[in-house]
Design an enzyme around this catalytic site. Structure first.
Site, mmCIF file in Angstrom:
data_model
loop_
_atom_site.group_PDB
_atom_site.id
_atom_site.type_symbol
_atom_site.label_atom_id
_atom_site.label_comp_id
_atom_site.label_asym_id
_atom_site.label_seq_id
_atom_site.Cartn_x
_atom_site.Cartn_y
_atom_site.Cartn_z
ATOM 1 N N LYS A 57 0.882 -1.176 0.000
ATOM 2 C CA LYS A 57 0.000 0.000 0.000
ATOM 3 C C LYS A 57 0.917 1.223 0.000
ATOM 4 O O LYS A 57 1.348 1.700 1.043
ATOM 5 C CB LYS A 57 -0.890 -0.031 1.246
ATOM 6 C CG LYS A 57 -2.269 0.615 1.095
ATOM 7 C CD LYS A 57 -2.261 2.061 0.680
ATOM 8 C CE LYS A 57 -1.945 3.024 1.805
ATOM 9 N NZ LYS A 57 -1.683 4.396 1.304
ATOM 10 N N GLY A 69 6.505 5.548 7.930
ATOM 11 C CA GLY A 69 5.692 6.756 7.810
ATOM 12 C C GLY A 69 5.804 7.600 9.062
ATOM 13 O O GLY A 69 6.776 7.483 9.823
ATOM 14 N N THR A 109 5.070 9.322 12.821
ATOM 15 C CA THR A 109 4.972 8.735 14.168
ATOM 16 C C THR A 109 3.513 8.578 14.607
ATOM 17 O O THR A 109 3.132 7.549 15.184
ATOM 18 C CB THR A 109 5.771 9.608 15.152
ATOM 19 O OG1 THR A 109 7.140 9.571 14.748
ATOM 20 C CG2 THR A 109 5.655 9.109 16.583
ATOM 21 N N THR A 142 0.834 8.237 12.705
ATOM 22 C CA THR A 142 0.229 7.122 11.957
ATOM 23 C C THR A 142 0.760 5.801 12.509
ATOM 24 O O THR A 142 0.002 4.832 12.662
ATOM 25 C CB THR A 142 0.566 7.208 10.448
ATOM 26 O OG1 THR A 142 0.468 8.554 10.020
ATOM 27 C CG2 THR A 142 -0.353 6.347 9.630
ATOM 28 N N GLU A 157 9.039 2.089 11.132
ATOM 29 C CA GLU A 157 10.120 3.042 10.828
ATOM 30 C C GLU A 157 9.460 4.408 10.761
ATOM 31 O O GLU A 157 8.738 4.709 9.801
ATOM 32 C CB GLU A 157 10.776 2.701 9.482
ATOM 33 C CG GLU A 157 11.358 1.293 9.384
ATOM 34 C CD GLU A 157 12.678 1.126 10.127
ATOM 35 O OE1 GLU A 157 13.172 2.118 10.696
ATOM 36 O OE2 GLU A 157 13.200 0.011 10.141
ATOM 37 N N CYS A 159 13.733 11.184 6.448
ATOM 38 C CA CYS A 159 13.599 10.978 7.891
ATOM 39 C C CYS A 159 14.935 11.169 8.622
ATOM 40 O O CYS A 159 14.960 11.485 9.804
ATOM 41 C CB CYS A 159 13.049 9.590 8.165
ATOM 42 S SG CYS A 159 14.041 8.299 7.380
ATOM 43 N N GLU A 161 9.453 17.235 14.537
ATOM 44 C CA GLU A 161 9.817 16.970 13.138
ATOM 45 C C GLU A 161 9.064 17.930 12.210
ATOM 46 O O GLU A 161 7.838 17.953 12.203
ATOM 47 C CB GLU A 161 9.479 15.525 12.759
ATOM 48 C CG GLU A 161 9.956 15.185 11.356
ATOM 49 C CD GLU A 161 9.540 13.789 10.888
ATOM 50 O OE1 GLU A 161 8.350 13.445 10.992
ATOM 51 O OE2 GLU A 161 10.416 13.050 10.395
HETATM 52 P P1 NAD Z 1 2.092 9.031 6.799
HETATM 53 O O1 NAD Z 1 2.213 8.394 8.125
HETATM 54 O O2 NAD Z 1 1.102 10.106 6.614
HETATM 55 O O3 NAD Z 1 1.723 7.930 5.678
HETATM 56 C C1 NAD Z 1 2.537 6.789 5.465
HETATM 57 C C2 NAD Z 1 1.686 5.692 4.825
HETATM 58 O O4 NAD Z 1 0.716 5.252 5.772
HETATM 59 C C3 NAD Z 1 0.903 6.137 3.593
HETATM 60 O O5 NAD Z 1 0.895 5.086 2.656
HETATM 61 C C4 NAD Z 1 -0.501 6.360 4.157
HETATM 62 O O6 NAD Z 1 -1.537 6.234 3.205
HETATM 63 C C5 NAD Z 1 -0.582 5.247 5.187
HETATM 64 N N1 NAD Z 1 -1.543 5.442 6.274
HETATM 65 C C6 NAD Z 1 -2.065 6.602 6.747
HETATM 66 N N2 NAD Z 1 -2.903 6.348 7.782
HETATM 67 C C7 NAD Z 1 -2.890 5.009 7.964
HETATM 68 C C8 NAD Z 1 -3.541 4.137 8.889
HETATM 69 N N3 NAD Z 1 -4.348 4.591 9.839
HETATM 70 N N4 NAD Z 1 -3.296 2.814 8.797
HETATM 71 C C9 NAD Z 1 -2.442 2.337 7.849
HETATM 72 N N5 NAD Z 1 -1.811 3.101 6.948
HETATM 73 C C10 NAD Z 1 -2.024 4.425 7.011
HETATM 74 O O7 NAD Z 1 3.547 9.507 6.426
HETATM 75 P P2 NAD Z 1 3.992 10.372 5.179
HETATM 76 O O8 NAD Z 1 3.520 11.778 5.378
HETATM 77 O O9 NAD Z 1 3.631 9.637 3.932
HETATM 78 O O10 NAD Z 1 5.590 10.305 5.324
HETATM 79 C C11 NAD Z 1 6.356 11.188 6.071
HETATM 80 C C12 NAD Z 1 6.765 10.557 7.383
HETATM 81 O O11 NAD Z 1 7.446 9.329 7.137
HETATM 82 C C13 NAD Z 1 7.761 11.421 8.154
HETATM 83 O O12 NAD Z 1 7.386 11.447 9.500
HETATM 84 C C14 NAD Z 1 9.080 10.688 7.975
HETATM 85 O O13 NAD Z 1 10.016 10.914 8.996
HETATM 86 C C15 NAD Z 1 8.622 9.277 7.940
HETATM 87 N N6 NAD Z 1 9.620 8.418 7.300
HETATM 88 C C16 NAD Z 1 10.339 7.566 8.091
HETATM 89 C C17 NAD Z 1 11.329 6.768 7.529
HETATM 90 C C18 NAD Z 1 12.131 5.813 8.372
HETATM 91 O O14 NAD Z 1 12.775 4.933 7.802
HETATM 92 N N7 NAD Z 1 12.144 5.945 9.688
HETATM 93 C C19 NAD Z 1 11.579 6.835 6.148
HETATM 94 C C20 NAD Z 1 10.834 7.713 5.383
HETATM 95 C C21 NAD Z 1 9.851 8.508 5.967
#
Ligand code: NAD
Length: 478
Positions: free
Chosen positions: A171, A224, A226, A228, A246, A280, A381
């Site tokens: 997804k 994604g 924190t 979420t 992550e 990130c 962040e």
């Molecule tokens: P996000 O949490 O908004 O979304 C990530 C994914 O989760 C998307 O595919 C989204 O559709 C899905 N999602 C949203 N709500 C959900 C739910 N309730 N259940 C299941 N899936 C759900 O994050 P974003 O805005 O896409 O990405 C940015 C964030 O990702 C930043 O905080 C960044 O630090 C983090 N990130 C972390 C790493 C790591 O390796 N630690 C790497 C890249 C990005």
């Protein structure tokens, strides 16, 4: 272009009629539509993955590794497509999309092909018995990824997951679905058995959360935000699914007074602003030792202001657009907050760009000084091109400041004395710290964070461990 889900070896229309526009961050123009899948689409994908389990887990390691290599070969033949789609979809410079996204997407498959091929169980001898440890597939995996490094992160999960005998439902972020679609074209072309890799497009509410809480999903690998991540953990916990999270970061770049200034300036700028600060691991708080503070900050600002911002498809561009208008608003909000918190904006504002880019999500790289080290802007962040700079007196104070966030993902230390650097690095509570470099990755090394940055490790043998169940058979000697 209207995208489709990929389920059981076929591109399929989603069951409803809801769509989301896919916009180019650089111009704000729509260039595709992504389906907003419903729970019944998720159900079909999980069922396909479940049905494919029996056959796929029976394939030998070397057969599965060969499939990973075939996918890598085909992805490599589409290297330029990956780079240009990723650049258009995310707003990042084409040179970065090529060097980082296209490169790593191919090498993730190649790397795990090799690891899976060579992976062996372990044997522990006792005086009267032998323990045989094997790694069995977990089952059906839900792989959920964000928008900043779309195929880079998806391939980082898909390759070890299917390599260890799991079948998966991907997804990807609804904001950047294009290269996940490309991966499905590749999977289709190489003829991977149907159901081994499935894809459902959609948002978190409709597709993501349904997938995580699905009864037939055995493991969840989520990258994604924190907030979420905590919802994902809450949904997965009652069913005891295997889970890897992550999440976000607020990482410090610590500049010690004995550093090579040229190296440190270049490294800290790269770490602060790569992908418009939307990585990130980005070092968004720069801690500089007293003695070199003025010199370093002056050189740092010069370097930041010399970066070329603009059209992501231009080979010379170093900084592109932010992912969405909503995200730009969030970043602008933090810059306003920084001023309210007493900070001084040393550089920033809006870039002057040609007319076709007027509808995009643009902001210049921004550096703020004078904030308290526990202010919101220097501990939360922002995930954009905003860096705060702070002064410290000695190594202990640098470590104290670096450790005063709830996050614990990464950091970097810049010094002329690597043993001093290693000592400082060892005192920082994060999953990863670089000394005199940043984002220098050996794929065998563990990747992941502590605290609000997540749970678990991926990378090398840690990925193989997460995507499998270690099982022990203890045989008593005759
Ligand atoms: P996000 O949490 O908004 O979304 C990530 C994914 O989760 C998307 O595919 C989204 O559709 C899905 N999602 C949203 N709500 C959900 C739910 N309730 N259940 C299941 N899936 C759900 O994050 P974003 O805005 O896409 O990405 C940015 C964030 O990702 C930043 O905080 C960044 O630090 C983090 N990130 C972390 C790493 C790591 O390796 N630690 C790497 C890249 C990005």
């Amino acid at each position: 272009m209207d995208l489709m889900n990929y389920i059981n070896g076929r591109f399929q229309a989603h069951s409803g009629d809801e769509w989301l526009e896919v916009l180019e961050p650089a111009t704000g123009r729509q260039f595709a539509r992504v389906p907003l899948s419903s729970p019944s689409d998720v159900d079909s994908a999980v069922l396909a993955a479940r049905d494919a389990q029996a056959g796929w887990r029976e394939a030998s390691q070397s057969e599965r590794a060969d499939w990973l290599d075939k996918i890598a070969d085909e992805l490599e033949s589409r290297y330029e497509d990956i780079a240009s789609l990723e650049s258009r979809d995310t707003g990042k410079p084409i040179s970065l999309a090529r060097a980082v996204d296209a490169h790593r997407s191919v090498s993730n498959f190649r790397f795990f092909a090799e690891m899976v091929r060579e992976h062996q169980g372990e044997v522990f001898e006792m005086p009267d018995a032998t323990n045989f440890v094997t790694h069995k597939p977990v089952g059906v995996g839900a792989l959920i990824t964000p928008w900043n490094l779309p195929l880079y992160l998806l391939s980082w999960k898909v390759a070890p997951a299917i390599g260890m005998g799991n079948t998966v439902v991907c997804k990807p972020s609804e904001l950047t679905p294009m290269t996940a679609n490309l991966l499905m074209e590749v999977v289709d072309k190489v003829g991977l058995p149907p159901g081994v890799i499935n894809l459902v497009h959609g948002d978190g509410r409709g597709a993501g959360s349904t997938l995580v809480s699905h009864r037939d999903v055995d493991l969840v690998s989520f990258t994604g935000g924190t907030l979420t991540g905590s919802k994902v953990a809450e949904a997965a916990a009652p069913q005891f699914k295997k889970i890897s999270l992550e999440l976000g970061g607020k990482n410090s770049s610590i500049v010690l007074d004995d550093c090579d200034i040229d190296l440190a300036v270049k490294g800290v700028v790269r770490s602060g602003f790569m992908n418009q600060g939307q990585v990130c691991l980005c070092g968004s708080r720069v801690l500089v030792q007293d003695g070199i503070y003025d010199l370093f900050v002056g050189r740092f600002i010069e370097e930041v202001e010399s970066m070329k911002i603009g059209d992501p498809s231009d080979e010379q561009t170093e900084l592109g657009a932010l992912i969405s208008a909503e995200h730009l608003k969030k970043v602008e909000g933090y810059i306003e907050l920084a001023k309210e918190e007493g900070g001084t904006v040393l550089t920033g504002g809006y870039p002057c760009l040609p007319k076709p880019l007027a509808g995009g999500n643009w902001i210049a790289p921004t550096v703020v000084s004078g904030l308290k080290t526990d202010s919101r802007c220097s501990t939360e962040e922002i995930f954009g091109p905003v860096v705060t700079v702070h002064r410290f007196h000695d190594d202990e104070e640098a470590v104290r400041i670096a450790n005063n966030t709830r996050y614990g993902l990464a950091g970097s230390v810049w010094t002329g004395d690597t043993s001093r650097g290693k000592k400082v690095a060892d005192s920082i509570h994060t999953g990863m710290v670089w000394v005199n470099t940043w984002l220098h990755r050996d794929l065998r090394a563990p990747f992941g964070g502590v605290g609000d940055s997540g749970v678990g490790r991926e990378g090398g043998k840690w990925s193989l461990g997460f995507f499998s169940e270690a099982t022990n058979v203890c045989v008593k000697h005759d």
